[in-house]
Design a protein around this motif. Structure first.
Motif, PDB file in Angstrom:
ATOM      1  N   LEU A 175       0.833  -1.210   0.000  1.00 33.70           N
ATOM      2  CA  LEU A 175       0.000   0.000   0.000  1.00 33.70           C
ATOM      3  C   LEU A 175       0.862   1.253   0.000  1.00 33.70           C
ATOM      4  CD1 LEU A 175      -2.796  -1.040   2.541  1.00 33.70           C
ATOM      5  CD2 LEU A 175      -3.029  -0.756   0.060  1.00 33.70           C
ATOM      6  N   PHE A 176       1.945   1.237   0.764  1.00 41.01           N
ATOM      7  CA  PHE A 176       2.872   2.373   0.820  1.00 41.01           C
ATOM      8  C   PHE A 176       3.426   2.672  -0.572  1.00 41.01           C
ATOM      9  CE2 PHE A 176       6.918   4.467   1.533  1.00 41.01           C
ATOM     10  CZ  PHE A 176       6.693   5.291   2.622  1.00 41.01           C
ATOM     11  N   GLU A 177       3.885   1.630  -1.261  1.00 37.59           N
ATOM     12  CA  GLU A 177       4.425   1.810  -2.608  1.00 37.59           C
ATOM     13  C   GLU A 177       3.360   2.309  -3.573  1.00 37.59           C
ATOM     14  OE1 GLU A 177       6.626  -0.789  -6.149  1.00 37.59           O
ATOM     15  OE2 GLU A 177       5.800  -1.809  -4.377  1.00 37.59           O
ATOM     16  N   SER A 178       2.160   1.748  -3.477  1.00 39.09           N
ATOM     17  CA  SER A 178       1.069   2.137  -4.371  1.00 39.09           C
ATOM     18  C   SER A 178       0.689   3.599  -4.172  1.00 39.09           C
ATOM     19  CB  SER A 178      -0.153   1.236  -4.140  1.00 39.09           C
ATOM     20  OG  SER A 178       0.167  -0.119  -4.368  1.00 39.09           O
ATOM     21  N   VAL A 179       0.599   4.027  -2.916  1.00 41.43           N
ATOM     22  CA  VAL A 179       0.256   5.424  -2.617  1.00 41.43           C
ATOM     23  C   VAL A 179       1.339   6.351  -3.156  1.00 41.43           C
ATOM     24  CG1 VAL A 179      -0.005   7.103  -0.755  1.00 41.43           C
ATOM     25  CG2 VAL A 179      -1.200   4.908  -0.629  1.00 41.43           C
ATOM     26  N   ALA A 180       2.608   5.987  -2.965  1.00 37.57           N
ATOM     27  CA  ALA A 180       3.710   6.818  -3.438  1.00 37.57           C
ATOM     28  C   ALA A 180       3.681   6.962  -4.956  1.00 37.57           C
ATOM     29  CB  ALA A 180       5.047   6.232  -2.983  1.00 37.57           C
ATOM     30  N   ASP A 181       3.455   5.860  -5.660  1.00 40.47           N
ATOM     31  CA  ASP A 181       3.386   5.926  -7.126  1.00 40.47           C
ATOM     32  C   ASP A 181       2.210   6.786  -7.580  1.00 40.47           C
ATOM     33  OD1 ASP A 181       5.635   4.485  -7.811  1.00 40.47           O
ATOM     34  OD2 ASP A 181       4.598   2.560  -7.884  1.00 40.47           O
ATOM     35  N   ASN A 182       1.072   6.655  -6.913  1.00 36.64           N
ATOM     36  CA  ASN A 182      -0.095   7.445  -7.282  1.00 36.64           C
ATOM     37  C   ASN A 182       0.142   8.939  -7.035  1.00 36.64           C
ATOM     38  OD1 ASN A 182      -2.963   7.586  -8.123  1.00 36.64           O
ATOM     39  ND2 ASN A 182      -3.283   8.314  -6.041  1.00 36.64           N
ATOM     40  N   GLN A 183       0.806   9.259  -5.929  1.00 40.04           N
ATOM     41  CA  GLN A 183       1.111  10.664  -5.639  1.00 40.04           C
ATOM     42  C   GLN A 183       2.063  11.240  -6.692  1.00 40.04           C
ATOM     43  OE1 GLN A 183       2.607  10.363  -1.629  1.00 40.04           O
ATOM     44  NE2 GLN A 183       0.584  10.642  -0.709  1.00 40.04           N
ATOM     45  N   LYS A 184       3.015  10.433  -7.152  1.00 38.59           N
ATOM     46  CA  LYS A 184       3.928  10.913  -8.187  1.00 38.59           C
ATOM     47  C   LYS A 184       3.177  11.159  -9.491  1.00 38.59           C
ATOM     48  CE  LYS A 184       8.262   9.867 -10.545  1.00 38.59           C
ATOM     49  NZ  LYS A 184       9.372   8.895 -10.711  1.00 38.59           N
ATOM     50  N   ARG A 185       2.267  10.255  -9.849  1.00 37.47           N
ATOM     51  CA  ARG A 185       1.478  10.462 -11.074  1.00 37.47           C
ATOM     52  C   ARG A 185       0.647  11.736 -10.977  1.00 37.47           C
ATOM     53  NH1 ARG A 185       1.038   4.730 -10.980  1.00 37.47           N
ATOM     54  NH2 ARG A 185      -0.850   4.876  -9.708  1.00 37.47           N
ATOM     55  N   GLN A 186       0.051  11.977  -9.804  1.00 35.59           N
ATOM     56  CA  GLN A 186      -0.730  13.191  -9.616  1.00 35.59           C
ATOM     57  C   GLN A 186       0.142  14.433  -9.750  1.00 35.59           C
ATOM     58  OE1 GLN A 186      -2.547  12.627  -5.780  1.00 35.59           O
ATOM     59  NE2 GLN A 186      -4.289  11.485  -6.592  1.00 35.59           N
ATOM     60  N   PHE A 187       1.347  14.368  -9.206  1.00 38.15           N
ATOM     61  CA  PHE A 187       2.264  15.499  -9.296  1.00 38.15           C
ATOM     62  C   PHE A 187       2.645  15.781 -10.752  1.00 38.15           C
ATOM     63  CE2 PHE A 187       6.633  17.108  -9.528  1.00 38.15           C
ATOM     64  CZ  PHE A 187       6.523  18.257  -8.769  1.00 38.15           C
ATOM     65  N   ILE A 188       2.991  14.732 -11.479  1.00 39.43           N
ATOM     66  CA  ILE A 188       3.376  14.900 -12.889  1.00 39.43           C
ATOM     67  C   ILE A 188       2.220  15.448 -13.699  1.00 39.43           C
ATOM     68  CG2 ILE A 188       4.064  13.656 -14.975  1.00 39.43           C
ATOM     69  CD1 ILE A 188       5.658  11.765 -13.181  1.00 39.43           C
ATOM     70  N   SER A 189       1.013  14.935 -13.437  1.00 37.77           N
ATOM     71  CA  SER A 189      -0.166  15.426 -14.140  1.00 37.77           C
ATOM     72  C   SER A 189      -0.400  16.906 -13.856  1.00 37.77           C
ATOM     73  CB  SER A 189      -1.399  14.615 -13.729  1.00 37.77           C
ATOM     74  OG  SER A 189      -2.566  15.099 -14.357  1.00 37.77           O
ATOM     75  N   GLY A 190      -0.198  17.317 -12.607  1.00 35.78           N
ATOM     76  CA  GLY A 190      -0.402  18.712 -12.245  1.00 35.78           C
ATOM     77  C   GLY A 190       0.644  19.649 -12.808  1.00 35.78           C
ATOM     78  N   MET A 191       1.814  19.112 -13.177  1.00 35.53           N
ATOM     79  CA  MET A 191       2.898  19.941 -13.694  1.00 35.53           C
ATOM     80  C   MET A 191       2.843  20.100 -15.210  1.00 35.53           C
ATOM     81  SD  MET A 191       4.540  21.047 -11.151  1.00 35.53           S
ATOM     82  CE  MET A 191       5.890  21.791 -12.050  1.00 35.53           C
ATOM     83  N   LYS A 192       1.950  19.381 -15.873  1.00 40.50           N
ATOM     84  CA  LYS A 192       1.880  19.468 -17.331  1.00 40.50           C
ATOM     85  C   LYS A 192       1.579  20.896 -17.770  1.00 40.50           C
ATOM     86  CE  LYS A 192       0.616  14.693 -18.398  1.00 40.50           C
ATOM     87  NZ  LYS A 192      -0.424  13.780 -18.938  1.00 40.50           N
ATOM     88  N   GLY A 193       2.329  21.327 -18.759  1.00 36.04           N
ATOM     89  CA  GLY A 193       2.121  22.668 -19.288  1.00 36.04           C
ATOM     90  C   GLY A 193       2.899  23.749 -18.572  1.00 36.04           C
ATOM     91  N   ARG A 194       3.587  23.422 -17.494  1.00 38.10           N
ATOM     92  CA  ARG A 194       4.376  24.421 -16.773  1.00 38.10           C
ATOM     93  C   ARG A 194       5.815  24.404 -17.269  1.00 38.10           C
ATOM     94  NH1 ARG A 194       2.428  24.000 -10.413  1.00 38.10           N
ATOM     95  NH2 ARG A 194       0.179  23.937 -10.798  1.00 38.10           N
ATOM     96  N   ASP A 195       6.383  25.563 -17.462  1.00 38.50           N
ATOM     97  CA  ASP A 195       7.734  25.669 -18.012  1.00 38.50           C
ATOM     98  C   ASP A 195       8.790  25.099 -17.080  1.00 38.50           C
ATOM     99  OD1 ASP A 195       6.699  26.901 -20.237  1.00 38.50           O
ATOM    100  OD2 ASP A 195       7.010  28.935 -19.470  1.00 38.50           O
ATOM    101  N   SER A 196       8.513  25.128 -15.779  1.00 42.24           N
ATOM    102  CA  SER A 196       9.526  24.718 -14.804  1.00 42.24           C
ATOM    103  C   SER A 196       9.453  23.251 -14.424  1.00 42.24           C
ATOM    104  CB  SER A 196       9.366  25.551 -13.523  1.00 42.24           C
ATOM    105  OG  SER A 196       8.083  25.327 -12.955  1.00 42.24           O
ATOM    106  N   LYS A 197       8.635  22.455 -15.148  1.00 40.69           N
ATOM    107  CA  LYS A 197       8.386  21.085 -14.694  1.00 40.69           C
ATOM    108  C   LYS A 197       9.646  20.211 -14.665  1.00 40.69           C
ATOM    109  CE  LYS A 197       6.931  19.396 -19.270  1.00 40.69           C
ATOM    110  NZ  LYS A 197       5.820  18.756 -20.009  1.00 40.69           N
TER     111      LYS A 197
END
Length: 235
Positions: A175-197
C-alpha cells in the motif's frame, strides 16, 4: 542484503524435489521475456519494454504458485502476493504502452545508455540491451522463486506468527508503494504545461519525507516475503 538472503534460500532449495516446477518456470519466463521484451527491444532499439516483461513474469510466478504441493492456504497467500506485486506494475506498464510512452525510451534507460557510453561499451546497444533484459529474466527464474519454493511447497497446515507478521508487513509495504506511485502520477499530471516542470522536485505526500518512497516500499515488499518465508525455511 535481501537479495543475498534470497540467493541463499534459492541455493538451498535447489537441493530439494522442486526441479520440475523450476524447469517449467524457466521455460515460461524465457518465452514471456522473448515475446514482450527481447524481440521488441531488438526491433525498436528501446529497452523500456523490460518494464512490461518483468512484472508480467511475476504474475506468471503467482499463477504457478498455485501448483505447489504445499498447504493450500499458504500457497494461496504467496500466490496472491506475487499477483499483487506483478499485477499492479504490469497494469501500469500496459497503461504506459497504451498512452504511447513506450514509443520513446524511458528516462532511466536513456540514463543507462549514457552509463554504457561512459564505461566505454564496445558491443552494439541492441546486444547489450538483450543481456540486461535477460538478467531480469534470470532473476525471475532464480532468486525471486525462493519465497515460492519455500511457501508453496510447505505442507505444514498452520501459520506461524512470523508468517502473519511478514504478510502484515507485505500489505503495509504494498500500500505504501502504491500510494507513493499514485502521488507521483498526480504530481506529474499537475505539472503538465508548466515551463519549470523539468527542474521541479516532487514534494507532495510521502515524497515530502523521502526522495524515493516508492522504491522503499518495493524494497520492503520483498523484505516482507523473506520474513514470511523464514518459518518454512527452518522447518
Amino acid at each position: 542484503m535481501n537479495s543475498l538472503l534470497m540467493v541463499g534460500m534459492f541455493g538451498a532449495l535447489c537441493l530439494g524435489p522442486q526441479w520440475d516446477w523450476l524447469f517449467i518456470n524457466c521455460a515460461v519466463q524465457l518465452a514471456e521475456f522473448a515475446i514482450t521484451a527481447c524481440i521488441p527491444a531488438y526491433l525498436t532499439g528501446r529497452m523500456s519494454y523490460v518494464d512490461v516483461a518483468w512484472p508480467w513474469g511475476l504474475v506468471a510466478l503467482g499463477v504457478q504458485s498455485f501448483f505447489g504441493t504445499g498447504w493450500w492456504v499458504r500457497k494461496t497467500m504467496i500466490s496472491v502476493a506475487f499477483l499483487m506485486i506483478g499485477g499492479r506494475m504490469g497494469l501500469g506498464a500496459i497503461l504506459l504502452w497504451r498512452q504511447g510512452h513506450l514509443q520513446t525510451e524511458l528516462p532511466r534507460y536513456e540514463y543507462q545508455r549514457r552509463r554504457w557510453d561512459r564505461a566505454g561499451a564496445k558491443a552494439p546497444y541492441k546486444w547489450i540491451m538483450q543481456h540486461e533484459i535477460l538478467v531480469q529474466a534470470f532473476a525471475n527464474i532464480t532468486i525471486f522463486t525462493a519465497p515460492i519454493l519455500l511457501q508453496a511447497f510447505d505442507t505444514t497446515q498452520s501459520l506461524h506468527a512470523v508468517e502473519l507478521l511478514g504478510y502484515a508487513l507485505f500489505v503495509g509495504s504494498w500500500l505504501f508503494e502504491s500510494v507513493a506511485d499514485n502521488q507521483k502520477r498526480q504530481f506529474i499530471s499537475g505539472m503538465k504545461g508548466r515551463d519549470s516542470k523539468k527542474s521541479t522536485v516532487c514534494n507532495i505526500g510521502l515524497w515530502n519525507y523521502s526522495r524515493h518512497p516508492n522504491y522503499f516500499g518495493e524494497w520492503m515488499v520483498w523484505n516482507s516475503l523473506i520474513v514470511a518465508s523464514l518459518p518454512s525455511l527452518v522447518r
